[in-house]
Design a protein around this motif. Sequence first.
Motif: not given
Length: 406
Positions: A338-339, A346-349, A388-392
């Motif tokens: 999705x990202x 970059x959200x994944x990183x 958790x961070x990636x989901x948010x």
Amino acid sequence: MKTMLRLVEAIVIRSAPGVLNLITLLLIGKWMPAADYGAYSTVVATSGLVSSVAFGPFAFAIVSQHAKIAAEGKIKEYESSLVSLSALVSLVLAVVVSVPAYFGLLPWAFIAPFVAFGFYTTVQEILHARLSLWLYGTASLAQSIAYILLAWVIVRPNPTPSMALIAFSASYAVAAGISLLLSRPAILLLPRFSVVRETLRVGGTYTLSTITEQCLYLGMRYLLLWFGTPQHLGVFSFSVDLAQRVVGFIINASSFITVPNAFKHASTGDTSEFRRTLMVGAALAALCSFVTLAGIMASYETGYFSALSNELFRPLSFIIVSIAIMLNRTKKMAVDPIAINNRRPLVIALGYLLGIPVMIASCAGLTGSGISLAFELSYLFAYCASTLMTLLLVRNQSWATGRICG
């Protein structure tokens, strides 16, 4: 039902190579002392990081870009450029990593995995993106057969890290050649960067996330190398390698089918079906993976899995590491695409970057408390924080754009 059938198809296609590689892993674990196995596995993991840096900018985005390039009518030129670019990178990487070996800083056997695995991955991703599942499976099967034969011939009589690395590298070299023959792209002497420019842009950003992920995957091994014992490093490495080939395999097999199909929906603008395909596939895969883990432990406790009766296997270590890998693989299947589709890899990183300090801090705190499974628990906590961070971040991004979910 259709999703389940696709999952079964992927598992069947990849099960034979997976089973053979699992047998090879168990044999090498039986032949090698724990400390030597830890060294061998850490070199393989390090070569994965180097391959990600070298080949990732074009290999990691093939699946997400392939359908769009095909719709533009440039697929032959695109695939040919990918192979040519991969060959050039392989040549450059071989020259660069040979320098420390020439001066005696590293054994030559430690160098080969860096090149063989990266080239193989790139060529296989072309078949993956085409959804040429049986051709992909044929090349994978060739790798696993070559690996177990080479392990039996050269590792069993001389069970050292160098011999194991030679067997590992040669098996991927053989499979890369077979995969290249099966994909049959037209060969260009030089890649056409105008065709692969978008892939390099997307893949380059995604490579950054892979590097940060490797900092968790590989970083824990080096923490054990520096602050633990060689035996504990061997136990942890064996748990990770085994979990990846058993519980992780189920999710990877589903992802092999689900993610390319999801991106086909995304290429037509159907984001709702894109999201549904990912979520249903991930849920089924996670459930199957959990059942597999429970089955393995039940078999071990009742004595039916005697192959795990060696100094490298510790049940609690394996369970904790398996949960961490299941969590991460499910995230990579359900959330990361999705990202990528939102052009925000970059959200994944960022998610993995958060996991690094969590891993270090929890490791320091747990080891200071004298907990024997401190490294394994820190590994799990790091992936919990990353997920958790990636989901948010993805959800906040979705609310902001209104494109994925409300």
